[in-house]
Motif scaffolding. Structure first.
Motif, PDB file in Angstrom:
ATOM      1  N   ALA A 198      50.196  37.778  44.360  1.00 41.71           N
ATOM      2  CA  ALA A 198      49.553  38.377  43.186  1.00 41.71           C
ATOM      3  C   ALA A 198      49.721  39.891  43.194  1.00 41.71           C
ATOM      4  CB  ALA A 198      48.076  37.997  43.144  1.00 41.71           C
ATOM      5  N   ASP A 199      49.538  40.497  44.349  1.00 42.69           N
ATOM      6  CA  ASP A 199      49.718  41.945  44.437  1.00 42.69           C
ATOM      7  C   ASP A 199      51.184  42.337  44.255  1.00 42.69           C
ATOM      8  OD1 ASP A 199      47.029  42.278  44.815  1.00 42.69           O
ATOM      9  OD2 ASP A 199      47.130  42.575  46.981  1.00 42.69           O
ATOM     10  N   LEU A 200      52.096  41.475  44.713  1.00 38.17           N
ATOM     11  CA  LEU A 200      53.520  41.734  44.499  1.00 38.17           C
ATOM     12  C   LEU A 200      53.856  41.698  43.014  1.00 38.17           C
ATOM     13  CD1 LEU A 200      56.292  42.143  45.942  1.00 38.17           C
ATOM     14  CD2 LEU A 200      56.544  39.645  45.869  1.00 38.17           C
ATOM     15  N   VAL A 201      53.301  40.725  42.306  1.00 37.12           N
ATOM     16  CA  VAL A 201      53.508  40.649  40.856  1.00 37.12           C
ATOM     17  C   VAL A 201      53.035  41.934  40.188  1.00 37.12           C
ATOM     18  CG1 VAL A 201      52.769  39.498  38.734  1.00 37.12           C
ATOM     19  CG2 VAL A 201      53.395  38.125  40.727  1.00 37.12           C
ATOM     20  N   LEU A 202      51.842  42.373  40.530  1.00 39.82           N
ATOM     21  CA  LEU A 202      51.279  43.572  39.899  1.00 39.82           C
ATOM     22  C   LEU A 202      52.082  44.824  40.259  1.00 39.82           C
ATOM     23  CD1 LEU A 202      47.486  42.778  40.407  1.00 39.82           C
ATOM     24  CD2 LEU A 202      48.794  42.620  38.282  1.00 39.82           C
ATOM     25  N   ALA A 203      52.633  44.839  41.472  1.00 40.37           N
ATOM     26  CA  ALA A 203      53.433  45.990  41.886  1.00 40.37           C
ATOM     27  C   ALA A 203      54.792  46.018  41.205  1.00 40.37           C
ATOM     28  CB  ALA A 203      53.616  45.970  43.407  1.00 40.37           C
ATOM     29  N   ARG A 204      55.394  44.857  41.012  1.00 35.70           N
ATOM     30  CA  ARG A 204      56.755  44.795  40.463  1.00 35.70           C
ATOM     31  C   ARG A 204      56.780  44.651  38.943  1.00 35.70           C
ATOM     32  NH1 ARG A 204      57.403  46.541  44.786  1.00 35.70           N
ATOM     33  NH2 ARG A 204      58.627  45.663  46.511  1.00 35.70           N
ATOM     34  N   ARG A 205      55.624  44.339  38.348  1.00 34.05           N
ATOM     35  CA  ARG A 205      55.561  44.176  36.896  1.00 34.05           C
ATOM     36  C   ARG A 205      54.495  45.131  36.338  1.00 34.05           C
ATOM     37  NH1 ARG A 205      54.935  39.968  33.631  1.00 34.05           N
ATOM     38  NH2 ARG A 205      56.688  40.893  32.526  1.00 34.05           N
ATOM     39  N   PRO A 206      54.814  46.382  36.158  1.00 27.49           N
ATOM     40  CA  PRO A 206      53.821  47.363  35.719  1.00 27.49           C
ATOM     41  C   PRO A 206      53.199  47.042  34.368  1.00 27.49           C
ATOM     42  CG  PRO A 206      56.046  48.296  35.659  1.00 27.49           C
ATOM     43  CD  PRO A 206      56.141  47.011  36.393  1.00 27.49           C
ATOM     44  N   SER A 207      53.877  46.232  33.556  1.00 28.05           N
ATOM     45  CA  SER A 207      53.322  45.866  32.250  1.00 28.05           C
ATOM     46  C   SER A 207      52.316  44.719  32.343  1.00 28.05           C
ATOM     47  CB  SER A 207      54.452  45.475  31.294  1.00 28.05           C
ATOM     48  OG  SER A 207      55.235  44.444  31.845  1.00 28.05           O
ATOM     49  N   CYS A 208      52.217  44.099  33.501  1.00 27.94           N
ATOM     50  CA  CYS A 208      51.306  42.962  33.696  1.00 27.94           C
ATOM     51  C   CYS A 208      49.949  43.476  34.170  1.00 27.94           C
ATOM     52  CB  CYS A 208      51.897  42.001  34.725  1.00 27.94           C
ATOM     53  SG  CYS A 208      50.784  40.676  35.231  1.00 27.94           S
ATOM     54  N   ALA A 209      48.903  43.151  33.396  1.00 24.90           N
ATOM     55  CA  ALA A 209      47.562  43.612  33.746  1.00 24.90           C
ATOM     56  C   ALA A 209      46.778  42.590  34.556  1.00 24.90           C
ATOM     57  CB  ALA A 209      46.777  43.952  32.480  1.00 24.90           C
ATOM     58  N   ARG A 210      47.255  41.339  34.601  1.00 25.15           N
ATOM     59  CA  ARG A 210      46.520  40.328  35.361  1.00 25.15           C
ATOM     60  C   ARG A 210      47.422  39.142  35.680  1.00 25.15           C
ATOM     61  NH1 ARG A 210      42.351  37.985  30.715  1.00 25.15           N
ATOM     62  NH2 ARG A 210      43.961  37.103  29.350  1.00 25.15           N
ATOM     63  N   VAL A 211      47.108  38.518  36.807  1.00 18.85           N
ATOM     64  CA  VAL A 211      47.810  37.322  37.266  1.00 18.85           C
ATOM     65  C   VAL A 211      46.908  36.130  36.995  1.00 18.85           C
ATOM     66  CG1 VAL A 211      48.914  36.205  39.229  1.00 18.85           C
ATOM     67  CG2 VAL A 211      48.959  38.696  39.024  1.00 18.85           C
ATOM     68  N   VAL A 212      47.511  35.045  36.501  1.00 18.55           N
ATOM     69  CA  VAL A 212      46.772  33.884  36.020  1.00 18.55           C
ATOM     70  C   VAL A 212      47.126  32.659  36.853  1.00 18.55           C
ATOM     71  CG1 VAL A 212      46.339  32.416  34.000  1.00 18.55           C
ATOM     72  CG2 VAL A 212      46.830  34.855  33.690  1.00 18.55           C
ATOM     73  N   ALA A 213      46.155  31.791  37.074  1.00 15.42           N
ATOM     74  CA  ALA A 213      46.413  30.500  37.716  1.00 15.42           C
ATOM     75  C   ALA A 213      45.528  29.451  37.055  1.00 15.42           C
ATOM     76  CB  ALA A 213      46.138  30.570  39.212  1.00 15.42           C
ATOM     77  N   ASP A 214      45.977  28.196  37.116  1.00 17.60           N
ATOM     78  CA  ASP A 214      45.224  27.129  36.465  1.00 17.60           C
ATOM     79  C   ASP A 214      45.172  25.872  37.335  1.00 17.60           C
ATOM     80  OD1 ASP A 214      47.869  26.423  36.282  1.00 17.60           O
ATOM     81  OD2 ASP A 214      47.894  26.151  34.110  1.00 17.60           O
ATOM     82  N   PRO A 215      44.642  25.972  38.564  1.00 20.21           N
ATOM     83  CA  PRO A 215      44.579  24.788  39.426  1.00 20.21           C
ATOM     84  C   PRO A 215      43.668  23.715  38.829  1.00 20.21           C
ATOM     85  CG  PRO A 215      43.219  26.539  40.316  1.00 20.21           C
ATOM     86  CD  PRO A 215      43.994  27.142  39.181  1.00 20.21           C
ATOM     87  N   ASP A 216      43.987  22.479  39.173  1.00 20.34           N
ATOM     88  CA  ASP A 216      43.143  21.350  38.764  1.00 20.34           C
ATOM     89  C   ASP A 216      41.725  21.590  39.273  1.00 20.34           C
ATOM     90  OD1 ASP A 216      41.869  18.700  38.748  1.00 20.34           O
ATOM     91  OD2 ASP A 216      43.875  17.920  38.341  1.00 20.34           O
ATOM     92  N   LEU A 217      40.762  21.421  38.399  1.00 26.76           N
ATOM     93  CA  LEU A 217      39.374  21.689  38.769  1.00 26.76           C
ATOM     94  C   LEU A 217      38.911  20.782  39.914  1.00 26.76           C
ATOM     95  CD1 LEU A 217      37.074  23.572  37.830  1.00 26.76           C
ATOM     96  CD2 LEU A 217      36.288  21.720  36.347  1.00 26.76           C
ATOM     97  N   ARG A 218      39.530  19.603  40.033  1.00 26.14           N
ATOM     98  CA  ARG A 218      39.159  18.678  41.112  1.00 26.14           C
ATOM     99  C   ARG A 218      39.712  19.117  42.465  1.00 26.14           C
ATOM    100  NH1 ARG A 218      42.129  13.596  39.312  1.00 26.14           N
ATOM    101  NH2 ARG A 218      43.634  15.263  38.834  1.00 26.14           N
ATOM    102  N   ASN A 219      40.695  20.008  42.442  1.00 27.21           N
ATOM    103  CA  ASN A 219      41.335  20.440  43.680  1.00 27.21           C
ATOM    104  C   ASN A 219      40.536  21.581  44.299  1.00 27.21           C
ATOM    105  OD1 ASN A 219      43.075  21.106  45.754  1.00 27.21           O
ATOM    106  ND2 ASN A 219      44.904  21.162  44.477  1.00 27.21           N
ATOM    107  N   THR A 220      39.431  21.213  44.899  1.00 24.29           N
ATOM    108  CA  THR A 220      38.492  22.203  45.434  1.00 24.29           C
ATOM    109  C   THR A 220      39.135  23.156  46.439  1.00 24.29           C
ATOM    110  OG1 THR A 220      36.693  20.622  45.099  1.00 24.29           O
ATOM    111  CG2 THR A 220      36.240  22.503  46.522  1.00 24.29           C
TER     112      THR A 220
END
Length: 257
Positions: A198-220
């Motif tokens: 996530a920090d690599l994404v933010l460092a290499r993509r200056p136009s990106c303000a946030r990193v998103v994830a969508d894990p299955d809610l059951r996957n605790t």
């Protein structure tokens, strides 16, 4: 070195041709099969070295540079330091990496959420779809201190179908993660890798303000790993195939969480 003799005596005739109407039955010795496997491993190792530079083709006819432009040339991002070693994201070479990825997908713990168990062709269709689309997603191997141990999909969440299910912002970047080896699960490794990527994404993509994830809610365990990696639970969202936890790691909060 020269190939071992494919006719080596293994207790049975190497060829059996009862009559001209039958299909030729070629039985290769174990030594020869090992030789072929060694040649394939060497070819894949050479391909892996190439991934540090520019490759003309990674996904069955698709030019890698076209898709990576949407992700600021992911192949050139370089390594990410983590508390458990140095991680590199290497865009998948289907012809070399598919056997390993397919084996991971057939782990019952993985299959329960990725739903890609079965023949290798099932995984191949999924991976090639990432390449054959419009560049919104780049599938990668996660190589930790030189050892492939995870599968990643880095994608433009704002251009992905998931954007229909949450208030997406321009250049939102998404992460999907699979930890391959059982020994690498449940020890905090996933959290360390997620934070680093996530920090690599933010460092290499200056136009990106946030990193998103969508894990299955059951996957605790997965949701917990994202929380430990500095993501926050933003909402629960209904996706076409599951109810998901919408996880966000904000650039503005990355030094706080």
């Amino acid at each position: 070195m020269p190939a071992p003799d494919a006719h080596a005596d293994d207790g049975a005739a190497p060829y059996a041709v009862p009559d001209a109407e039958d299909t030729l039955d070629l039985r290769l010795s174990e030594d020869y099969l090992a030789f072929l496997e060694e040649q394939e491993d060497e070819a894949c190792a050479a391909a892996a070295d190439d991934r540090h530079g520019t490759e003309p083709d990674r996904g069955g006819g698709r030019t890698a540079a076209a898709g990576e432009d949407l992700l600021d040339r992911l192949a050139d991002w370089g390594p990410a330091p983590t508390p458990v070693g140095e991680l590199r994201l290497l865009p998948v070479r289907v012809e070399c990496d598919l056997p390993l990825i397919a084996r991971w997908m057939n782990d019952p713990a993985v299959a329960a959420f990725w739903e890609l168990a079965g023949a290798r062709s099932v995984t191949e269709r999924h991976v090639r779809h990432q390449f054959e689309g419009d560049g919104r997603s780049v599938p990668c191997l996660g190589v930790l201190d030189g050892t492939p141990m995870s599968y990643w999909e880095i994608y433009r969440a704002d251009l992905h179908p998931v954007a229909r299910h949450y208030p997406a912002r321009p250049h939102d970047t998404g992460i999907h993660l699979l930890i391959g080896g059982v020994a690498d699960r449940g020890r905090g490794i996933g959290s360390a890798l997620l934070r680093a990527v996530a920090d690599l994404v933010l460092a290499r993509r200056p136009s990106c303000a946030r990193v998103v994830a969508d894990p299955d809610l059951r996957n605790t365990p997965s949701v917990s790993a994202f929380l430990s990696a500095g993501f926050r639970l933003s909402a629960e969202v209904d996706l076409p195939d599951r109810r998901a936890a919408l996880m966000l790691r904000d650039r503005a909060l990355r030094h706080v969480l």
